[in-house]
Design an enzyme around this catalytic site. Structure first.
Site, PDB file in Angstrom:
ATOM      1  N   SER A 127     -12.648   4.036 -13.277  1.00  0.00           N
ATOM      2  CA  SER A 127     -12.402   4.132 -11.841  1.00  0.00           C
ATOM      3  C   SER A 127     -13.365   5.080 -11.137  1.00  0.00           C
ATOM      4  O   SER A 127     -13.776   6.108 -11.695  1.00  0.00           O
ATOM      5  CB  SER A 127     -10.973   4.649 -11.641  1.00  0.00           C
ATOM      6  OG  SER A 127     -10.796   5.125 -10.328  1.00  0.00           O
ATOM      7  N   GLU A 129     -12.462   7.080  -9.087  1.00  0.00           N
ATOM      8  CA  GLU A 129     -11.748   8.363  -8.971  1.00  0.00           C
ATOM      9  C   GLU A 129     -12.305   9.400  -9.948  1.00  0.00           C
ATOM     10  O   GLU A 129     -12.081  10.593  -9.786  1.00  0.00           O
ATOM     11  CB  GLU A 129     -10.254   8.169  -9.224  1.00  0.00           C
ATOM     12  CG  GLU A 129      -9.487   7.596  -8.047  1.00  0.00           C
ATOM     13  CD  GLU A 129      -9.481   8.525  -6.840  1.00  0.00           C
ATOM     14  OE1 GLU A 129      -8.964   9.636  -6.948  1.00  0.00           O
ATOM     15  OE2 GLU A 129     -10.005   8.126  -5.786  1.00  0.00           O
ATOM     16  N   TYR A 151      -4.631  11.653 -12.431  1.00  0.00           N
ATOM     17  CA  TYR A 151      -5.055  10.265 -12.654  1.00  0.00           C
ATOM     18  C   TYR A 151      -6.556  10.217 -12.964  1.00  0.00           C
ATOM     19  O   TYR A 151      -6.985   9.586 -13.939  1.00  0.00           O
ATOM     20  CB  TYR A 151      -4.746   9.420 -11.408  1.00  0.00           C
ATOM     21  CG  TYR A 151      -5.377   8.046 -11.439  1.00  0.00           C
ATOM     22  CD1 TYR A 151      -4.769   6.985 -12.109  1.00  0.00           C
ATOM     23  CD2 TYR A 151      -6.596   7.803 -10.807  1.00  0.00           C
ATOM     24  CE1 TYR A 151      -5.363   5.733 -12.152  1.00  0.00           C
ATOM     25  CE2 TYR A 151      -7.201   6.562 -10.856  1.00  0.00           C
ATOM     26  CZ  TYR A 151      -6.578   5.524 -11.524  1.00  0.00           C
ATOM     27  OH  TYR A 151      -7.173   4.290 -11.565  1.00  0.00           O
TER      28      TYR A 151
HETATM   29  P1  GDR Z   1      -7.108   5.699  -4.082  1.00  0.00           P
HETATM   30  O1  GDR Z   1      -6.291   4.638  -3.186  1.00  0.00           O
HETATM   31  O2  GDR Z   1      -6.381   6.978  -4.188  1.00  0.00           O
HETATM   32  O3  GDR Z   1      -8.495   5.744  -3.516  1.00  0.00           O
HETATM   33  O4  GDR Z   1      -7.117   5.001  -5.517  1.00  0.00           O
HETATM   34  P2  GDR Z   1      -5.196   4.806  -2.029  1.00  0.00           P
HETATM   35  O5  GDR Z   1      -5.240   3.524  -1.278  1.00  0.00           O
HETATM   36  O6  GDR Z   1      -3.884   5.247  -2.543  1.00  0.00           O
HETATM   37  O7  GDR Z   1      -5.775   6.011  -1.112  1.00  0.00           O
HETATM   38  C1  GDR Z   1      -7.004   5.908  -0.433  1.00  0.00           C
HETATM   39  C2  GDR Z   1      -7.164   7.067   0.511  1.00  0.00           C
HETATM   40  O8  GDR Z   1      -6.263   6.929   1.602  1.00  0.00           O
HETATM   41  C3  GDR Z   1      -5.680   8.199   1.893  1.00  0.00           C
HETATM   42  N1  GDR Z   1      -4.399   8.022   2.592  1.00  0.00           N
HETATM   43  C4  GDR Z   1      -3.336   7.383   2.091  1.00  0.00           C
HETATM   44  N2  GDR Z   1      -3.144   6.781   0.909  1.00  0.00           N
HETATM   45  C5  GDR Z   1      -1.941   6.192   0.674  1.00  0.00           C
HETATM   46  N3  GDR Z   1      -1.748   5.562  -0.491  1.00  0.00           N
HETATM   47  N4  GDR Z   1      -0.926   6.249   1.609  1.00  0.00           N
HETATM   48  C6  GDR Z   1      -1.076   6.862   2.812  1.00  0.00           C
HETATM   49  O9  GDR Z   1      -0.165   6.880   3.641  1.00  0.00           O
HETATM   50  C7  GDR Z   1      -2.346   7.450   3.076  1.00  0.00           C
HETATM   51  N5  GDR Z   1      -2.861   8.126   4.145  1.00  0.00           N
HETATM   52  C8  GDR Z   1      -4.100   8.453   3.831  1.00  0.00           C
HETATM   53  C9  GDR Z   1      -5.561   8.849   0.527  1.00  0.00           C
HETATM   54  O10 GDR Z   1      -5.355  10.247   0.650  1.00  0.00           O
HETATM   55  C10 GDR Z   1      -6.892   8.442  -0.076  1.00  0.00           C
HETATM   56  O11 GDR Z   1      -7.898   9.325   0.330  1.00  0.00           O
HETATM   57  C11 GDR Z   1      -7.194   3.589  -5.702  1.00  0.00           C
HETATM   58  C12 GDR Z   1      -6.237   3.225  -6.843  1.00  0.00           C
HETATM   59  O12 GDR Z   1      -6.146   1.813  -6.933  1.00  0.00           O
HETATM   60  C13 GDR Z   1      -6.737   3.754  -8.173  1.00  0.00           C
HETATM   61  O13 GDR Z   1      -5.899   3.277  -9.221  1.00  0.00           O
HETATM   62  C14 GDR Z   1      -8.170   3.272  -8.377  1.00  0.00           C
HETATM   63  O14 GDR Z   1      -8.672   3.774  -9.598  1.00  0.00           O
HETATM   64  C15 GDR Z   1      -9.048   3.711  -7.218  1.00  0.00           C
HETATM   65  O15 GDR Z   1      -8.514   3.205  -6.002  1.00  0.00           O
HETATM   66  C16 GDR Z   1     -10.471   3.194  -7.365  1.00  0.00           C
END
Ligand code: GDR
Length: 328
Positions: A127, A129, A151
Site C-alpha cells: 500500500s 500508506e 496499518y
Molecule cells: P486511506 O483512505 O486512509 O488513504 O487508505 P480513506 O479513504 O480512509 O482516507 C483518505 C483520507 O481522507 C481523510 N478523511 C476521511 N477519511 C475517512 N475514512 N472518513 C472521513 O470522514 C474523512 N475525513 C477526512 C483521511 O484522514 C485520509 O487522509 C486507503 C485504504 O483503502 C487502505 O487500506 C489502502 O492501503 C490505502 O487507501 C492505499
C-alpha cells in the site's frame, strides 16, 4: 483451467479480481473467515462461480488446508484489516492480520508449494500508506517508507517479508504498491464512498449533512477495476518484482467534495459538511502521488478511468441505489 486463490474476497478488490479472473477463464477460490459469515451468502449470490473455502489469516493450519484443497497456480493476498483509522484502536489485531498474516501465507506457500515445475505465484497487496510522511515526491518503488499508522507499519512488514521470501526461497512473489483505488464497491467507511453516498442521500432529501475529518489530505485516486488488472499482470511476467500502481495525479478531499456535489447538481458543499475531531487521525498522511512508470513500461499497464470519471461513476451509482431504496 488456471486456478486462483484470493484472500479478502469479500472486499472491493476481491470482488473486482474474482470477476476479472473469471472472465479470463480461471477457476476462482475465495477464502472466507468466521462462522456463519453473512457476507458469504451475499457473495455466493453475486459471484456463484467463486468457490468459498474457510480459512483465517490468523491461523496457519487453515491456510495450508485451503491451499491443499484449492491447488492454486496463483495466490492473491488481499485480506487485511484495511481501514487506517481503525488500526489506531486495534493496533495489535492489525499487526497480526495485515502484517503477520502475510508471513503465514508465505509459509503456507512454502509448505504446499504447488505442483512440480509449476510453483505457486504470490501477489501481496502492499500500500501507498507505507510511504506515509513522504520522503520524496512522486513516490516510486525505491522511495523509503515512513508509515504513519499501525496499518502502514503492518503493510511495511508484509512488503518486506514478501521481498525476503522471494530472495531467500526463490518464491515467485510480487508486491504491488497500490495507491488509493475506489469505485462503487468501496466500503462506506472510506472517504470517497462516504462522500458519494452522502451526496446521493442529500440530493434525495434523506440526509442533511456529512461529518468528516481532515479535508486537506491529498490522495492519488484511481479506479479499483483498473488496479486488479495490474495485480494479474504482475503474476504473468517471467520474473517476480515490485510495482507502484497509481494514476500520477493527486487531489484533495475538498476537490473530491466539489466534484461530487457538482455531479449531483447540489449547491456549494461547505454548507453540508461539518468537521468533527473524532474523524481526525492521531497521525495523518498529507500527500500521496505515485510514479507508476515502471509498471507502465514493464507490464504495459495504464489506468483507464480518470479522476472526473471516477467521481461521476461513484455518485451516479449511489444516486441509483439510494433512489431504488426509496422506491421499495
Ligand atoms: P486511506 O483512505 O486512509 O488513504 O487508505 P480513506 O479513504 O480512509 O482516507 C483518505 C483520507 O481522507 C481523510 N478523511 C476521511 N477519511 C475517512 N475514512 N472518513 C472521513 O470522514 C474523512 N475525513 C477526512 C483521511 O484522514 C485520509 O487522509 C486507503 C485504504 O483503502 C487502505 O487500506 C489502502 O492501503 C490505502 O487507501 C492505499
Amino acid at each position: 483451467m488456471p486456478r486462483a486463490f484470493i484472500t479478502g474476497i469479500t472486499g472491493q478488490d476481491g470482488q473486482h479480481l474474482a470477476e476479472f479472473l473469471h472472465g479470463k477463464g480461471y477457476q476462482v477460490f475465495g477464502m472466507i473467515k468466521g462462522q456463519n459469515n453473512p457476507r458469504a451468502i451475499q457473495l455466493a449470490e453475486e459471484f456463484p462461480y467463486v468457490e468459498l473455502i474457510p480459512g483465517d489469516l490468523a491461523d496457519l493450519t487453515s491456510l495450508v488446508s485451503a491451499l491443499e484443497y484449492a491447488q492454486p497456480d496463483e495466490v492473491y493476498n488481499l485480506g487485511a484489516i484495511s481501514f487506517v483509522a481503525i488500526s489506531f484502536n486495534q493496533a495489535e489485531l492489525t499487526s497480526n492480520i495485515t502484517g503477520l498474516g502475510v508471513l503465514r501465507m508465505l509459509e503456507a506457500i512454502r509448505m504446499v508449494g504447488g505442483v512440480q515445475n509449476n510453483p505457486i505465484r504470490f501477489y501481496q497487496a502492499s500500500s501507498s500508506e507505507m510511504f506515509g510522511q513522504v520522503r520524496q515526491t512522486p513516490q516510486t518503488e525505491l522511495t523509503p517508507f515512513h508509515p504513519r499508522s499501525p496499518y502502514g507499519c503492518a503493510k511495511v512488514f508484509g512488503h518486506n517479508i514478501t521481498v525476503n521470501y522471494r530472495e531467500s526461497y526463490g518464491i515467485y512473489a510480487c508486491s504491488g504498491i497500490l495507491f488509493n483505488h475506489e469505485g462503487p464497491r468501496r466500503g462506506l467507511e472510506f472517504v470517497t464512498r462516504k462522500v458519494s453516498n452522502a451526496v446521493a442521500r442529500i440530493k434525495l432529501g434523506v440526509q442533511q449533512e456529512i461529518v468528516m475529518g481532515n479535508l486537506d489530505a491529498k490522495r492519488d485516486w484511481g479506479y479499483a477495476g483498473d488496479y486488479v488488472r495490474a495485480m494479474w499482470m504482475m503474476l504473468q511476467q517471467d520474473s517476480p518484482d515490485d510495482y507502484v500502481i497509481s494514476t500520477g495525479e493527486t487531489h484533495s478531499i475538498e476537490e473530491f467534495l466539489t466534484r461530487a456535489f457538482d455531479e449531483a447538481g447540489l449547491p456549494d458543499w461547505h454548507q453540508f459538511v461539518r468537521q468533527d475531531p473524532r474523524f481526525f487521525r492521531p497521525a495523518e498522511v498529507d500527500l500521496l502521488i505515485g510514479d507508476s512508470s515502471k509498471a507502465r513500461k514493464n507490464l504495459g499497464w495504464t489506468p483507464e478511468v480518470d479522476f472526473p470519471s471516477l467521481v461521476t461513476m461513484m455518485v451516479q451509482h449511489d444516486l441509483a441505489i439510494e433512489t431504488a431504496k426509496l422506491r421499495k
